[in-house]
Design an enzyme around this catalytic site. Structure first.
Site, PDB file in Angstrom:
ATOM      1  NE  ARG A 180      -6.143   2.607  16.329  1.00 54.87           N
ATOM      2  CZ  ARG A 180      -5.320   2.485  15.291  1.00 54.87           C
ATOM      3  NH1 ARG A 180      -4.666   3.534  14.820  1.00 54.87           N
ATOM      4  NH2 ARG A 180      -5.127   1.318  14.729  1.00 54.87           N
TER       5      ARG A 180
ATOM      6  CB  SER B  37      -0.931  -0.068   1.200  1.00 54.05           C
ATOM      7  OG  SER B  37      -1.806   1.003   1.217  1.00 54.05           O
TER       8      SER B  37
ATOM      9  CD  GLU C 136      -9.859   3.040   8.131  1.00 51.54           C
ATOM     10  OE1 GLU C 136      -9.624   2.693   9.289  1.00 51.54           O
ATOM     11  OE2 GLU C 136      -9.141   2.717   7.175  1.00 51.54           O
TER      12      GLU C 136
ATOM     13  CG  ASP D 273      -6.563   0.395  -0.398  1.00 51.48           C
ATOM     14  OD1 ASP D 273      -5.721   1.310  -0.332  1.00 51.48           O
ATOM     15  OD2 ASP D 273      -6.593  -0.572   0.394  1.00 51.48           O
TER      16      ASP D 273
ATOM     17  N   GLY E 117      -1.875  -0.764  14.455  1.00 55.18           N
ATOM     18  CA  GLY E 117      -1.935  -2.148  14.005  1.00 55.18           C
ATOM     19  C   GLY E 117      -0.860  -2.444  12.971  1.00 55.18           C
ATOM     20  CB  THR E 118       0.351  -0.818  10.163  1.00 52.84           C
ATOM     21  OG1 THR E 118       0.367   0.565  10.517  1.00 52.84           O
ATOM     22  CG2 THR E 118      -1.023  -1.201   9.678  1.00 52.84           C
TER      23      THR E 118
HETATM   24  C1  16G Z   1      -4.432  -0.571   7.736  1.00 55.11           C
HETATM   25  C2  16G Z   1      -5.899  -0.651   7.480  1.00 55.11           C
HETATM   26  C3  16G Z   1      -6.508   0.724   7.440  1.00 55.11           C
HETATM   27  C4  16G Z   1      -6.181   1.475   8.694  1.00 55.11           C
HETATM   28  C5  16G Z   1      -4.697   1.467   8.954  1.00 55.11           C
HETATM   29  C6  16G Z   1      -4.407   1.994  10.336  1.00 55.11           C
HETATM   30  C7  16G Z   1      -7.015  -2.289   6.115  1.00 55.11           C
HETATM   31  C8  16G Z   1      -7.091  -2.923   4.762  1.00 55.11           C
HETATM   32  N1  16G Z   1      -6.150  -1.308   6.218  1.00 55.11           N
HETATM   33  O1  16G Z   1      -3.760   0.051   6.676  1.00 55.11           O
HETATM   34  O2  16G Z   1      -7.879   0.572   7.332  1.00 55.11           O
HETATM   35  O3  16G Z   1      -6.611   2.802   8.619  1.00 55.11           O
HETATM   36  O4  16G Z   1      -4.222   0.138   8.921  1.00 55.11           O
HETATM   37  O5  16G Z   1      -3.065   1.873  10.615  1.00 55.11           O
HETATM   38  O6  16G Z   1      -7.707  -2.666   7.038  1.00 55.11           O
HETATM   39  P1  16G Z   1      -2.540   1.951  12.088  1.00 55.11           P
HETATM   40  O7  16G Z   1      -3.189   0.844  12.877  1.00 55.11           O
HETATM   41  O8  16G Z   1      -1.067   1.841  11.976  1.00 55.11           O
HETATM   42  O9  16G Z   1      -2.957   3.295  12.616  1.00 55.11           O
HETATM   43 MG    MG Z   2      -3.800   1.102   0.382  1.00 53.55          MG
END
Ligand code: 16G
Ligand code: MG
Length: 546
Positions: free
Chosen positions: A502, A69, A374, A284, A505-506
């Site tokens: 929070r 992405s 979002e 996306d 998640g990434t």
């Molecule tokens: C991912 C999610 C996106 C979310 C982002 C938050 C999918 C396909 N993508 O890219 O929706 O906004 O994580 O990232 O679910 P963060 O948890 O690092 O803030």
């Molecule tokens: Mg993307």
């Protein structure tokens, strides 16, 4: 048994072709696996194996998308797409993580355990659709994934370079036997573009709408596919494409850059009052923006798109006289002003869910018509099957008034501009362009619907982000003890203040969001909350500052 032999072979292929070289833990997160491309080959191979099991378990085609992405070019990632275009079901995320982390020697055993625990009949056929973005690492990683699929005798259809939402679309088309559309690139373009052109053919009174956008393709697949759209759109919409692949992917451009930096991307000429869009590296996500006569930058993000689209759909539903409930799904990141505007002015019910497409998509399905976005620009509209049938049958219902039938007809055509399977930057762009065209709006008109509350995002490095836990759609922090109290105290000092924290998640960080009535106050509140996180949740390095 036959499957035991197959699993042993899969293990041998792992050792000989795609071995797990480093003992580094990887996790299937909100967007699948992501990381440095060079660390992931074995993960892709194993996701090919898992895709076959998932396909057999569901008796349907599964998608495998290779992309990271908006991450930098050196990263890559993989996510599996479930039969109706949804994200992989949560219970399988754990299986994916397990399978990705076992040693090569344990692979056969782990595959056997999965088929037992999931009750998978290995005699069933399996089919996997594969797509990839434009990263230089994507072809070889796709190859590893395909090796995994073929090691378990799954059928592969490789779509080559496609956007993430195109792959979701193809999977859905395949599993609905074509009812959703044709599972081909041409089928996808045709469906969206012919609906778009049909709506364009109607006259608008207000001439403030100019049918031209300046498109920032983030040097990725969005630019590649936009060229295809441009060739087919003709003069219904003029698209000027920049960051079309000659520069570095996502570098100083793209939707994430524009959203986070709150400024225009590089290599795009700035013309006052022109309409700009940026998409991310797998197309996306989409962000709109413009520069006013004073060279001031204005962003219209996912919240703005959501309110524009929900407001327009609400109008069509009312006009058509259909009793359909319409709702908007947001996350805690949605600007407080957008929530107020949509719920109080437009009277559309709003739900708030945790970050991540799967949560938004799932909640949106509860409404007859569910709009979800979002703030970062990912979103779409989903329609319940019964609602769709009602909408599609109304234009021919002579028992209804002409204006009702006309509004239903418009709604029915609009449905075909939308990629319901997942947020799709290009489809979203056509949708926004349709609404602006119908309303005859300039960017200023759109922007004038409400004023955003100034806000600030920060990230705090911590030893272990899992220390921070939240509830109430991430709006309240329940751990570490006392942190929420500290946030409440800080927020109470600011007019129109709101803040939440929070775990990402990434990335290995805790995210902080703050809004207040002025930018200076939003900045100050974000820093204060960030410092509270740093001191109470095991911050690493210096406390945050701006
Ligand atoms: C991912 C999610 C996106 C979310 C982002 C938050 C999918 C396909 N993508 O890219 O929706 O906004 O994580 O990232 O679910 P963060 O948890 O690092 O803030
Ligand atoms: Mg993307």
């Amino acid at each position: 048994m036959e499957e035991d032999r197959m699993f042993v072979t899969a293990g041998e292929v792992a050792v000989s072709k795609h071995p797990r070289l480093k003992d580094k833990f990887v996790q299937y997160g909100t967007a699948g696996f992501r990381g440095r491309a060079e660390d992931l080959e074995h993960v892709f191979y194993r996701m090919g194996l898992l895709a076959v099991l998932r396909s057999k378990a569901k008796g349907a085609t599964i998608g495998m998308m290779i992309t990271a992405s908006h991450n930098p070019e050196h990263d890559n990632g993989v996510k599996l797409v479930d039969p109706h275009g949804e994200m992989l079901v949560q219970s399988w995320e754990g299986l994916a993580t397990t399978l990705a982390n076992v040693s090569d020697n344990e692979l056969a055993k782990t595959l056997s355990e999965i088929i037992v625990s999931e009750g998978i009949d290995m005699t069933k056929p399996a089919s996997v659709f594969v797509g990839r973005d434009t990263r230089s690492s994507s072809p070889s990683l796709a190859r590893a994934g395909i090796d995994g699929i073929t090691a378990l005798s799954g059928l592969v259809k490789d779509f080559g370079v496609v956007t993430t939402p195109m792959l979701h679309y193809f999977v859905t088309c395949q599993n609905t036997q074509g009812a959703y559309g044709l599972a081909t690139e041409e089928g996808y373009y045709n469906k969206l573009i012919s609906a778009f052109k049909k709506l364009r053919a109607e006259k608008t009174e207000n001439k403030k709408y100019i049918p031209k956008v300046i498109f920032d393709g983030a040097n990725g697949v969005g630019a590649v596919k936009m060229k295809e759209f441009k060739a087919r759109l003709g003069d219904s919409l003029i698209v000027e494409i920049f960051n079309d692949g000659n520069g570095i992917l996502n570098h100083l451009c793209g939707a994430d850059f524009v959203k986070v930096q709150q400024k225009p991307p590089q290599n795009v000429p700035l013309v006052p009052n022109a309409r700009y869009v940026s998409v991310d590296g797998d197309a996306d996500r989409i962000i709109y923006y413009y520069i006013d006569d004073q060279q001031q930058f204005h962003m219209l993000d996912g919240d703005r798109i959501a309110t524009l689209v929900a407001g327009y759909l609400m109008e069509l539903v009312k006009e058509s006289g259909l009793s359909l409930n319409l709702g908007l799904v947001q996350t805690a990141y949605a600007n407080g002003s957008s929530t107020n505007y949509i719920s109080k002015t437009l009277k559309v019910p709003v739900a708030c869910v945790p970050t991540g497409v799967k949560h938004l998509h799932h909640k949106a399905l509860e409404f007859d018509i569910g709009v979800y976005f979002e703030a970062n620009g990912h979103g779409t509209v989903v329609f319940k099957q019964a609602a769709l049938e009602l909408i599609k049958s109304t234009p021919a219902d002579l028992g209804r008034r002409d204006n009702e039938r006309a509004a239903a007809e418009r709604l029915a055509t609009l449905v075909d501009v939308i990629n319901q399977t997942v947020g799709d930057a290009i489809s979203d762009m056509l949708l926004v362009e349709t609404v602006l065209h119908a309303r005859g709006w300039s960017m200023e008109d759109w922007k004038a619907t409400y004023s955003d509350l100034p806000n600030r995002l920060l990230k705090v490095l911590v030893k272990d982000r899992e220390v921070v836990q939240t509830t109430d759609a991430e709006r309240k922090c329940v751990s570490p003890t006392g942190l929420q109290n500290a946030i409440d105290c800080l927020v109470s000092k600011y007019s129109e203040g709101r803040a939440f924290v929070r775990p990402s998640g990434t990335e290995d960080v805790v995210r902080v969001y703050a809004e207040a009535s002025t930018q200076a106050e939003a900045d100050k509140l974000a820093v204060e909350v960030g410092r509270a996180v740093h001191s109470m949740a095991g911050g690493v390095g210096d406390p945050p500052s701006l």
